[in-house]
Design a protein around this motif. Structure first.
Motif: not given
Length: 118
Positions: A2-28
């Motif tokens: 099996l081959r699974h590519d690993i993709e890197e995402l650019p870091p987010l400038q913030t993990f929150v917007a208004d009343r929403i907070a990102l956690l885990g892979d969604a954030a980082h």
């Protein structure tokens, strides 16, 4: 095989917007090299719960979590690069260095990743 590519995402400038907070892979999202993906999601949840319990703004969660997760994400990516060396001389040097390093030294090098208190 099996081959699974690993993709890197650019870091987010913030993990929150208004009343929403990102956690885990969604954030980082991070490479699996250090095995910290789920650990960081749990840390996120602990910090977010404490921020909510104290009635603090979500900006506090962002202020606490982004520097640590960015450090771990960067370390994981750098280590992954080294561990994936294919050129024989580089791979041989890496392997020799790892074999000759005492486990206490290797563990100490991970102290900033492993030593966390909420």
């Amino acid at each position: 095989m099996l081959r699974h590519d690993i993709e890197e995402l650019p870091p987010l400038q913030t993990f929150v917007a208004d009343r929403i907070a990102l956690l885990g892979d969604a954030a980082h999202a991070m490479t699996p090299t250090l095995g910290q993906g789920a650990c960081q999601a749990i840390e996120d949840a602990v910090v977010l719960a404490r921020v909510a319990e104290a009635g603090r703004d979500l900006a506090e969660y962002d202020r606490v979590r982004r520097p640590r997760t960015r450090m771990i994400t960067n370390r994981s990516a750098r280590l992954g690069t080294v561990l994936q060396f294919r050129a024989r001389p580089l791979a041989a040097a890496r392997d020799a260095l790892l074999r000759s390093s005492p486990s206490s030294v290797q563990l100490k090098s991970l102290a900033t990743v492993l030593d966390w208190a909420p």
